[in-house]
Structures are given as C-alpha cells and as structure tokens.
Design a protein around this motif. Structure first.
Motif, mmCIF file in Angstrom:
data_model
loop_
_atom_site.group_PDB
_atom_site.id
_atom_site.type_symbol
_atom_site.label_atom_id
_atom_site.label_comp_id
_atom_site.label_asym_id
_atom_site.label_seq_id
_atom_site.Cartn_x
_atom_site.Cartn_y
_atom_site.Cartn_z
ATOM 1 N N GLU A 139 1.295 4.545 -3.287
ATOM 2 C CA GLU A 139 1.179 5.530 -4.369
ATOM 3 C C GLU A 139 2.122 6.708 -4.147
ATOM 4 O OE1 GLU A 139 -2.964 6.257 -4.098
ATOM 5 O OE2 GLU A 139 -3.535 4.521 -5.338
ATOM 6 N N LYS A 140 2.217 7.159 -2.903
ATOM 7 C CA LYS A 140 3.100 8.276 -2.582
ATOM 8 C C LYS A 140 4.563 7.935 -2.848
ATOM 9 C CE LYS A 140 4.219 11.434 1.221
ATOM 10 N NZ LYS A 140 3.935 11.774 2.656
ATOM 11 N N LEU A 141 4.932 6.666 -2.597
ATOM 12 C CA LEU A 141 6.315 6.242 -2.791
ATOM 13 C C LEU A 141 6.632 5.916 -4.247
ATOM 14 C CD1 LEU A 141 6.843 3.909 0.303
ATOM 15 C CD2 LEU A 141 7.892 6.143 -0.101
ATOM 16 N N GLY A 142 5.623 5.873 -5.086
ATOM 17 C CA GLY A 142 5.869 5.620 -6.499
ATOM 18 C C GLY A 142 5.617 4.209 -6.958
ATOM 19 N N VAL A 143 4.954 3.403 -6.133
ATOM 20 C CA VAL A 143 4.550 2.076 -6.583
ATOM 21 C C VAL A 143 3.439 2.234 -7.624
ATOM 22 C CG1 VAL A 143 3.477 -0.108 -5.895
ATOM 23 C CG2 VAL A 143 5.161 0.980 -4.389
ATOM 24 N N LYS A 144 3.602 1.602 -8.758
ATOM 25 C CA LYS A 144 2.566 1.631 -9.792
ATOM 26 C C LYS A 144 1.510 0.571 -9.454
ATOM 27 C CE LYS A 144 4.955 4.658 -12.102
ATOM 28 N NZ LYS A 144 4.556 6.091 -12.082
ATOM 29 N N ILE A 145 0.249 0.950 -9.538
ATOM 30 C CA ILE A 145 -0.841 0.046 -9.165
ATOM 31 C C ILE A 145 -1.832 -0.062 -10.310
ATOM 32 C CG2 ILE A 145 -2.758 -0.339 -7.557
ATOM 33 C CD1 ILE A 145 -1.096 1.351 -5.509
#
Length: 469
Positions: A139-145
């Motif tokens: 989440e911090k790196l910008g992966v959408k979940i």
C-alpha cells in the motif's frame, strides 16, 4: 493501461506485486477473500527453509545447497525438477534482506524439539505478521489492492494474457501473475481426484483443510480445462499432514498438527500399525502422515504415546485422551482391545533399546515386527498413556501449471510472453510429492519474486512497443 495484474493475496502474490512495483510497474492485486481473511494459507505459516553456507543472522551452523537438495530429493522421491528446485534453494539464501526491507522480522534461532534452528528462519509473529507487513508495504508503494475480488476466468489469445474477469468486471493489463492457490478447499474437486475406495467411501469427505476456505482452484481449473495450459503434478498429491480429528474444517493451522508420531506408535481403526513411525526426523517426514492416514479405513489413525514422550514434542491445542493403562486407552478410543493389546505387546517386545536421542537418528529400533520402527523405538510401558485420533489435514495441493525458470505459464510447450505463475499454482514443479518444513514458503517467495520481475519487464516492453507504434 494497467501494467501488472496480480491475482491472489498470499505470500507469492504479495512478493510478485512488490517486485513489480519496485521495477516501476503499476500494479493491481486482486484478493478473493475479505480483508480479515486475506493472505490465503500464508497467514498460517511460520518459517522459510533457507540455504546458507555459514552462520547467518537467525540461522546457526550451515545448511548448504547440496544438503537442502538431498533433503528435497528424499521427500519427493525424485518427483521434482532439479533445475527449478535448485533455483528455489539458491533464492532462499538471499531473500531475507529483501523481506526485512518490506517489514518482515525474524526471531532468534529456535532450539529444542523442532530441530530446525539450522535450516529454517522463523517469522516474528508468524505468517499473519508477514502477510500484514507485505500488505502495508504494498500500500505504501502504491500497489492497488481490492478484496472480495475472485477471478473466475481469463481472456487469453495465442498464449498471451489480455484480461481477467471478476464478477461483471473485465480488467485488462499488459501482463499478469497468477498466484491464487490450489484447490484444497474445493470438496468436489478433491472427491473427483481421490474417487471412491473399495468400501464405497469417498476418502476426501473425511479430509480437513488446515488453511484457507478460499482456495477453490477455480482459476486453476479454468486454465487447465478452458485454456489447456500445460500442467504438472498429480491431483491426489498435496502437503497433507496428520492432524487432530477434532480440528475445525478450515483454518486450524499449525496448532492442530500432532507431533508425537515419532515418539510412539500409530494404529488404524483396526488397531494395527501401518508404517515406520521412526523413519526420519519429524520436520522432514511429518507431511507424509496425512496421506498415510488417508489410505486407512475411515481415513483415521491414532497416535499412541506414554508418559516418557511428554515434554518432547510441541503440544497440540487439544489434550489427548488419557488413560492409566493401555487396555483402558483402547476402550476410550473405541478400538478393539484384544487387537490393540496384541499390536502394542508385539511392538514392545520388538523394541531394542540403545541410546535414545530424539535429536539424532539413534539406535533404538525394533526387530521381528512389521512394520519396523527404525529409530526412537522404546516400549510404551509408562503410565499415563495418551491417544490422539488423527485425520488427514490438507495444506495445499500440488497439481498446477508447468513453468520455466522465468515463471512463465506454458501452452503446448511454449512459454507465455506475459502470463506468469507463482506459489501453490506451480509448486508441483518442485514438489511432486512429500514435503519438508518451510519449503512451500521458499517456493512462493522465489517464484513470486521472479514472476513479479518478469511481469514488470513484459509490461514495460509492451508499453514501449505500443508507444513506438
């Protein structure tokens, strides 16, 4: 357009998503479970089997590549791809710093009954903590979940991934990683694989699922049946452990495992022994016992110990049935007393006691009884006595998709340029049968990282091609 779509939410999927994102790709991860059940079977794991040539941080002594390979070769009986197995082994020696960079913590070396302080690195807080750390980092790196996002089919053209369908939504991406687990929680598929026995029983109806209820194998079946992806493995082979028969249907995890098998004897419902309980160290051989029990009448066994074994194994969550004599124990377990006593008396008389040492392949063995017990054989003669009813507990299945060392899915022997697979969906390439502690996480971590890297490269290459055209 989205660069990389990752389907799955456990260790392998998260490793893939993190690596793809670190490589500069945009990433969407689809987890079929709700947030509170995210992580698949990874939430129940505890450790990673690691190669190392000298003492390292949380690992003592050395566990070189060749020893690791021989351990794997032994438990699989040769049903393994040596090239991919050695790739996994080597990758296990260099992933811990990367794992730490994403918030995973390891605990100091263990000692005592588990005997794995040399071979396995244990996660602080177990698999749940590892999964949570990876999700936070993603989440911090910008992966959408997205949660509650089960994928039931893919659009594939000429071996190239085009899109995935979740519900009524169609999601396109330049590349895709499949890491959606096996089919262990699909009772219908288990029934189909195991069939009926001579007594008309469906053995799979008596299996318990040690892990997640969400691994239905829908996407795996779709890939095999609809897209005819190249397969690997046997549908009846799995990481299958003898667990307490009182365990829940799903998500019992490690605490339901019965670890005293090597310290006593195991009998079936007919009160007869059926396998060598002292074949090898428990962390190497514990996973054969689920399949052995599955082959017994009613898919049931009973682990029998006496007072001498207490304190020498990890106690399960449920206390054993306790008795002051062996005949009383037979009655409490519902076993035929006469046959039970014949089995135990024959075993006790056959024991040749040497120097008992459960940390080594000792010289305590049996003579003149079948099956033999080759190590740690001591008479069961000290009250109180304990019995644990056993059922097969499936962790994950081994039927999966065939891969190469780039984790590419194969169609007709040809690797896909943009569809990759990791974790349980391809573990059968390394695990044809059998298991040894921590190797599942080694496979998932190694191929998750490879798949994520390859997917990012494929997406970037595709994006450059489209921009140029």
């Amino acid at each position: 357009m989205l660069d990389v779509l990752v389907i799955g939410g456990g260790n392998a999927a998260l490793c893939a998503a993190l690596m793809a994102r670190e490589a500069g790709a945009s990433v969407l991860l689809l987890e079929s479970a709700p947030p509170e059940w995210r992580g698949g079977n990874s939430q129940h794991t505890r450790n990673l089997r690691c190669m190392h040539d000298a003492p390292q941080d949380v690992l003592i002594e050395a566990y070189p590549e060749e020893e690791y390979w021989q351990d794997l070769l032994k438990v699989t009986g040769g049903l393994t791809n040596e090239h991919l197995a050695r790739l996994t082994i080597r990758a296990s020696s260099e992933c811990r710093d990367w794992m730490r960079s994403h918030g995973v913590h390891f605990q100091p070396p263990l000692s005592g009954a588990l005997h794995v302080a040399r071979t396995n690195a244990f996660f602080m807080g177990g698999g749940k903590a590892l999964v949570n750390a990876y999700y936070r980092s993603a989440e911090k790196l910008g992966v959408k979940i997205r949660y509650n996002a089960a994928v039931d089919r893919l659009d594939i053209r000429d071996g190239r991934f085009v899109a995935a369908h979740t519900g009524d939504e169609r999601i396109e991406a330049r590349s895709c990683v499949l890491a959606a687990g096996g089919f262990e929680s699909n009772r219908e598929w288990l029934r189909e694989a195991w069939g009926q026995n001579a007594d008309g029983e469906w053995p799979a109806d008596n299996f318990l699922i040690r892990g997640t209820a969400f691994n239905k194998g829908v996407l795996l079946k779709h890939m095999l049946d609809e897209h005819h992806a190249d397969s690997i493995g046997d549908a009846t082979q799995a990481h299958m452990v003898a667990i307490d028969a009182r365990s829940p249907m799903y998500d019992g995890g490690i605490c339901t495992r019965i670890d005293c098998v090597s310290l006593g004897v195991v009998v079936n419902k007919q009160a007869r022994r059926f396998y060598d309980e002292g074949e090898d160290f428990w962390p190497k051989r514990y996973a054969i016992w689920g399949r052995l029990v599955a082959q017994q009448p009613g898919q049931t066994g009973y682990s029998i110990i006496d007072a001498k074994a207490v304190g020498r194994f990890m106690p399960p969550v449920f206390p054993g049935v306790k008795a002051d004599s062996l005949p009383e124990l037979a009655r409490k377990l519902g076993l035929d007393e006469i046959t039970f006593m014949q089995t135990l008396n024959d075993y006790n008389a056959a024991c040749r006691i040497g120097t008992f040492d459960h940390t080594a392949l000792d010289d305590c063995h049996t003579e003149g009884v079948l099956p033999a017990k080759t190590h740690w054989a001591r008479p069961l003669d000290t009250a109180p006595f304990y019995g644990y009813a056993l059922k097969p507990g499936i962790t994950f299945t081994y039927l999966g998709l065939k891969v190469n060392d780039s984790a590419a899915v194969h169609f007709g022997g040809q690797p896909s340029p943009n569809l990759f697979v990791a974790g349980e969906m391809m573990a059968g390439n390394v695990l044809g049968k059998g298991y040894t502690a921590g190797v599942g996480m080694s496979i998932g971590t190694a191929f998750g990282r490879i798949a994520g890297t390859q997917a990012a490269q494929a997406a970037i290459k595709s994006g450059v091609h489209l921009a140029a055209s």
